[in-house]
Design a protein around this motif. Structure first.
Motif, mmCIF file in Angstrom:
data_model
loop_
_atom_site.group_PDB
_atom_site.id
_atom_site.type_symbol
_atom_site.label_atom_id
_atom_site.label_comp_id
_atom_site.label_asym_id
_atom_site.label_seq_id
_atom_site.Cartn_x
_atom_site.Cartn_y
_atom_site.Cartn_z
ATOM 1 N N THR A 182 0.841 -1.197 0.000
ATOM 2 C CA THR A 182 0.000 0.000 0.000
ATOM 3 C C THR A 182 0.881 1.253 0.000
ATOM 4 O O THR A 182 2.078 1.191 0.329
ATOM 5 C CB THR A 182 -0.907 0.012 1.235
ATOM 6 O OG1 THR A 182 -0.079 0.099 2.415
ATOM 7 C CG2 THR A 182 -1.752 -1.261 1.287
ATOM 8 N N PRO A 183 0.302 2.401 -0.367
ATOM 9 C CA PRO A 183 1.070 3.651 -0.304
ATOM 10 C C PRO A 183 1.630 3.939 1.087
ATOM 11 O O PRO A 183 2.715 4.521 1.213
ATOM 12 C CB PRO A 183 0.040 4.706 -0.725
ATOM 13 C CG PRO A 183 -0.922 3.963 -1.591
ATOM 14 C CD PRO A 183 -1.019 2.593 -0.999
ATOM 15 N N THR A 184 0.901 3.530 2.126
ATOM 16 C CA THR A 184 1.397 3.757 3.491
ATOM 17 C C THR A 184 2.671 2.962 3.747
ATOM 18 O O THR A 184 3.623 3.468 4.363
ATOM 19 C CB THR A 184 0.322 3.360 4.511
ATOM 20 O OG1 THR A 184 -0.865 4.114 4.265
ATOM 21 C CG2 THR A 184 0.799 3.625 5.930
ATOM 22 N N ILE A 185 2.700 1.730 3.264
ATOM 23 C CA ILE A 185 3.897 0.904 3.424
ATOM 24 C C ILE A 185 5.062 1.509 2.655
ATOM 25 O O ILE A 185 6.209 1.548 3.132
ATOM 26 C CB ILE A 185 3.622 -0.542 2.955
ATOM 27 C CG1 ILE A 185 2.570 -1.207 3.858
ATOM 28 C CG2 ILE A 185 4.905 -1.362 2.944
ATOM 29 C CD1 ILE A 185 2.161 -2.596 3.408
ATOM 30 N N GLN A 186 4.778 1.997 1.453
ATOM 31 C CA GLN A 186 5.827 2.636 0.655
ATOM 32 C C GLN A 186 6.349 3.900 1.325
ATOM 33 O O GLN A 186 7.550 4.189 1.284
ATOM 34 C CB GLN A 186 5.291 2.962 -0.743
ATOM 35 C CG GLN A 186 4.987 1.736 -1.586
ATOM 36 C CD GLN A 186 4.402 2.098 -2.937
ATOM 37 O OE1 GLN A 186 3.741 3.132 -3.082
ATOM 38 N NE2 GLN A 186 4.616 1.247 -3.930
ATOM 39 N N LEU A 187 5.442 4.667 1.943
ATOM 40 C CA LEU A 187 5.860 5.874 2.649
ATOM 41 C C LEU A 187 6.744 5.534 3.835
ATOM 42 O O LEU A 187 7.775 6.195 4.079
ATOM 43 C CB LEU A 187 4.634 6.669 3.105
ATOM 44 C CG LEU A 187 4.918 7.944 3.919
ATOM 45 C CD1 LEU A 187 5.757 8.930 3.101
ATOM 46 C CD2 LEU A 187 3.617 8.588 4.370
ATOM 47 N N ASP A 188 6.381 4.508 4.590
ATOM 48 C CA ASP A 188 7.200 4.085 5.726
ATOM 49 C C ASP A 188 8.583 3.639 5.266
ATOM 50 O O ASP A 188 9.602 3.918 5.926
ATOM 51 C CB ASP A 188 6.507 2.955 6.486
ATOM 52 C CG ASP A 188 5.244 3.417 7.207
ATOM 53 O OD1 ASP A 188 5.142 4.642 7.460
ATOM 54 O OD2 ASP A 188 4.364 2.579 7.487
ATOM 55 N N SER A 189 8.621 2.960 4.127
ATOM 56 C CA SER A 189 9.907 2.529 3.588
ATOM 57 C C SER A 189 10.754 3.729 3.182
ATOM 58 O O SER A 189 11.976 3.760 3.418
ATOM 59 C CB SER A 189 9.673 1.612 2.384
ATOM 60 O OG SER A 189 10.896 1.246 1.780
#
Length: 259
Positions: free
Chosen positions: A9-16
């Motif tokens: 998800t975009p949230t996971i990508q942002l955290d990365s």
């Protein structure tokens, strides 16, 4: 998507992205900033950026634009008065088509093009990449600190104030580096305007002297820019490393046991 695979998800990508940014920002602070301080300091102490070579950096007075011949009213040097239109045409070289310059107030650069100050341009070409890298690096450090700021709460905000003070210093460095870049670009257009003034009014020596003064001022500005960026890198490294613990963890986990 394979069965059992977890959707990115975009949230996971942002955290990365945040984790990668944190690693890169700390590397910039601990490794890149000290290296930049040493590199810039070596430039400032080198003969290339020394004030001793300032006389060699100034442009020649003629700028490849000849001064007009003076009319001497004497019996030995008698000059016939030439009509304005004929005088304009007389200054045009024989191999130049007069129709291509008809109507312009500047006759043309009869000795060829007027070159820029190659020595100053060389120093600018050395300084500009340092400023571009500075803007890029400082921006990453700024974003890293902003992501570390915790949510707003009452009390226990001493560490947050340290983050905000450091962030303000980082923003100042970023803004100044961007301003220095713009200043480098404006030098050439400002100098070009003076050159056209010399071409239009070749008999006014003040315009020729103004170009030399501008070249001297630009050299001084380049040294000032390098000095300021060296000091900024050293200050940021010192400030962040001294307060790294509070910047990364602005609030203590056992703060509630203090009351």
């Amino acid at each position: 998507m394979p069965e059992g695979a977890k959707a990115i998800t975009p949230t996971i990508q942002l955290d990365s992205y945040k984790r990668e940014l944190a690693v890169e920002a700390e590397k910039i602070v601990h490794q890149q900033f000290p290296c930049k301080v040493v590199e810039i300091n070596q430039l400032l102490t080198s003969s290339q950026f020394s004030y001793d070579r300032l006389p060699d950096l100034l442009s020649e007075g003629d700028l490849n634009i000849p001064k007009p011949n003076q009319l001497l009213n004497s019996t030995e040097n008698h000059v016939d008065v030439v009509p304005k239109k004929r005088a304009r045409m007389a200054t045009v070289p024989a191999d130049v088509d007069a129709t291509t310059i008809e109507g312009t107030k500047v006759i043309g650069f009869v000795n060829g093009t007027v070159p820029c100050n190659a020595k100053i341009a060389e120093l600018i070409d050395i300084t500009r990449p340092l400023l571009r890298d500075a803007v890029e690096s400082v921006n990453k450090v700024k974003m890293w600190i902003m992501f570390l700021i915790p949510r707003i709460e009452d009390g226990n905000n001493f560490g947050v104030s340290i983050q905000e003070e450091t962030l303000a210093e980082v923003r100042t460095v970023e803004s100044e580096a961007a301003g220095f870049l713009d200043q480098m670009s404006r030098y050439f257009i400002s100098r070009a305007r003076l050159v056209t003034k010399v071409a239009k009014y070749p008999h006014v020596d003040d315009y020729r002297r103004a170009i030399q003064d501008m070249d001297e001022k630009q050299f001084i500005n380049i040294r000032l820019v390098l000095t300021e960026m060296r000091n900024h890198f050293a200050t940021l490294h010192d400030m962040i490393t001294k307060n790294l613990e509070k910047i990364k963890k602005p609030r203590s986990n056992n703060a509630e046991h203090m009351y």
